[in-house]
Scaffold this motif. Sequence first.
Motif, PDB file in Angstrom:
ATOM      1  N   THR A  85       0.685  -1.216   0.127  1.00 24.74           N
ATOM      2  CA  THR A  85      -0.001   0.034   0.114  1.00 24.74           C
ATOM      3  C   THR A  85       0.889   1.289   0.169  1.00 24.74           C
ATOM      4  O   THR A  85       0.525   2.271  -0.056  1.00 24.74           O
ATOM      5  N   GLY A 140     -12.007   4.864  -0.405  1.00 21.28           N
ATOM      6  CA  GLY A 140     -11.515   5.580  -1.693  1.00 21.28           C
ATOM      7  C   GLY A 140     -12.291   6.770  -2.098  1.00 21.28           C
ATOM      8  O   GLY A 140     -12.085   7.786  -2.336  1.00 21.28           O
ATOM      9  N   LEU A 151     -10.631   4.570 -11.034  1.00 22.49           N
ATOM     10  CA  LEU A 151      -9.978   3.289 -10.884  1.00 22.49           C
ATOM     11  C   LEU A 151     -10.676   2.271 -12.071  1.00 22.49           C
ATOM     12  O   LEU A 151      -9.903   1.277 -12.538  1.00 22.49           O
ATOM     13  N   GLU A 169     -14.125  -3.908 -15.619  1.00 28.27           N
ATOM     14  CA  GLU A 169     -13.599  -3.409 -14.107  1.00 28.27           C
ATOM     15  C   GLU A 169     -14.649  -3.303 -13.330  1.00 28.27           C
ATOM     16  O   GLU A 169     -14.444  -3.909 -11.717  1.00 28.27           O
ATOM     17  N   TYR A 173     -14.673  -5.518 -10.039  1.00 26.59           N
ATOM     18  CA  TYR A 173     -14.906  -4.764  -8.502  1.00 26.59           C
ATOM     19  C   TYR A 173     -15.727  -5.274  -7.580  1.00 26.59           C
ATOM     20  O   TYR A 173     -15.540  -5.538  -6.317  1.00 26.59           O
ATOM     21  N   ARG A 176     -15.147  -8.880  -6.319  1.00 29.20           N
ATOM     22  CA  ARG A 176     -14.192  -8.971  -5.255  1.00 29.20           C
ATOM     23  C   ARG A 176     -14.487  -9.350  -3.815  1.00 29.20           C
ATOM     24  O   ARG A 176     -13.926 -10.446  -3.473  1.00 29.20           O
ATOM     25  N   TYR A 247      -6.270  -4.409  -2.131  1.00 29.84           N
ATOM     26  CA  TYR A 247      -7.559  -3.444  -2.209  1.00 29.84           C
ATOM     27  C   TYR A 247      -7.333  -2.025  -1.554  1.00 29.84           C
ATOM     28  O   TYR A 247      -7.805  -1.042  -2.337  1.00 29.84           O
ATOM     29  N   LYS A 249      -4.740  -0.503  -1.475  1.00 28.75           N
ATOM     30  CA  LYS A 249      -3.856   0.323  -2.441  1.00 28.75           C
ATOM     31  C   LYS A 249      -4.740   0.853  -3.352  1.00 28.75           C
ATOM     32  O   LYS A 249      -4.290   1.989  -3.654  1.00 28.75           O
ATOM     33  N   ASP A 250      -5.586   0.238  -3.965  1.00 25.83           N
ATOM     34  CA  ASP A 250      -6.595   0.620  -5.120  1.00 25.83           C
ATOM     35  C   ASP A 250      -7.324   1.788  -4.453  1.00 25.83           C
ATOM     36  O   ASP A 250      -7.553   2.743  -5.049  1.00 25.83           O
ATOM     37  N   PRO A 254      -5.930   5.435  -6.688  1.00 26.23           N
ATOM     38  CA  PRO A 254      -6.582   4.578  -7.651  1.00 26.23           C
ATOM     39  C   PRO A 254      -5.927   4.774  -9.119  1.00 26.23           C
ATOM     40  O   PRO A 254      -6.466   3.955  -9.931  1.00 26.23           O
ATOM     41  N   HIS A 256      -3.707   3.803 -11.298  1.00 26.44           N
ATOM     42  CA  HIS A 256      -2.630   2.613 -11.417  1.00 26.44           C
ATOM     43  C   HIS A 256      -1.235   2.936 -11.393  1.00 26.44           C
ATOM     44  O   HIS A 256      -0.608   3.769 -11.973  1.00 26.44           O
TER      45      HIS A 256
END
Lengths: 256, 79, 174
Positions: A85, A140, A151, A169, A173, A176, A247, A249-250, A254, A256
């Motif tokens: 992260t 987020g 994202l 995506e 998502y 997940r 997740y 870290k996303d 966001p 990439h």
Amino acid sequence: MAGTEHSEGLAFHPLEQFEITRLFGHGPIHWYTPTNATLWMALATLAIIVVFVLGSARRSMIPGRLQSLGEMAYDFIYKMVEDVTGHDGVKYFPMIMTLFVFILFTNLLGLLPASFTPTSHIAVTAILGFGVFLFVTLLGLAKHGVGFLGLFWMSDAPLILRPIIAVIEVISYFVRPVSHSIRLAGNIMAGHAVIKVFAAFAPLILISGIGVLVTPISILAIVAIYALEVLVAFIQAYVFTILTCVYLKDALHPGH
Amino acid sequence: MELEAAAAIGKFIGAGLAAIGSGAAAIGVGHVAGNFLAGALRNPSAAASQTATLFIGLAFAEALGIFSFLVALLLMFAV
Amino acid sequence: MATTETAHEAAKAGMPQLDFSTFPNQIFWLLVTLAVIFFVLRTVALPRIGGILTTRRGQISGDLAAAEELKHKALEAEKAYNAALVSARAEAGKIVAAAKAEIQADLNAAIAKADAEIAAKTAESASRIDEIRAAASDVVASVAKDTAAELVVAMGGAVDARAIEAAVTARLKG
């Protein structure tokens, strides 16, 4: 259940071990009733306290066994959080550590014979998985607002493909949390059920002559699967934790 | 009555078919691990930094096998 | 027992995981457990372990720095020692050279003195040898004259002293 009339005497109840029962007395299970799930979660908590609190109580410069166990787990997860992260994810380290030790200790305690494994239940892992999902999504959105939706919008893909990729995506998502929670519960449930199936074959020696052959094989198989399950207990805790980190870290970065 | 019997048979056939997915997942997991090993042997210095990726890949491949296992279980015990 | 078992079985034919009546119970206890673990880790365990690791890391790096410093000091001491050794060696060389020169001078003087003494002695000896030789040749001449005279007498001749002397002298010179 169809096997029961086929081989009389052998009891195939691979899912019986997952039943939730009251600890005391009879009656319906209310939300507050102490059950075997309560007992084993409490035991896991106790083990965690023993390892992480009592183990490090002496704060020795040269650690003993328990203390170095706690330090190893601390270092392992801390490094994972920091690597995956980045530096601003370290804030969420206690939360991720909680997830890791809870899953690890319930998995390992669940491997004791006649025990109960809370992580084999969809209800438990779904709360963990969806909890992580909700937390990460809200984090987020709170951190990046609408930018968080970037994202799903691959800015380095060709323009024509972008909406299609965005749809994919979005679907991935929202899948997940499902895969996140079912992976854990499914792995643990499958392992325990397989052990139980082999264990059901073990008493065949008492019933029929073929048991001379089957019983040693099934006992050996139980040993082998048990070793595999110890490994799986670790790996699933690790995988759950590292996916949580990914997740997170996303949510924190966001783009990439 | 015959319909119920057919449904019972179908349940078990479906569960068996779903269990094929576990084997497919095994192939996938083997691919991930094998390719990781091949890459790691070519460039061992980069292998240590990629173990996390390896486990994530393994987890994703394995999850689908667990899904098919779940479908099998649902057909056997829940439907 | 058997009846309750069968009743139990009948009630839960499916997967226990999908028995929704137990969900609130599990979720409640899960949340309690997570809260307890989080609280314990957050307030007690993690700060303590983190503190232990930090102090240990500090201690180790401090020790390493101290060791580095000590090593540095040891190197310096060795350098100083080497320098002292070199200067001492040079000093010793100088002293040795001086002593050698002194000894050489003494030796030369002694040799010269001895040479002079030897030369003097040699000269003296030579003169004495000459004297002795001269004396000896005189004696030889007189003995030869006497012998010649005796021989002449024995042969029955007259002794002519002058002739004999001349003959002997001629022979001795010859």
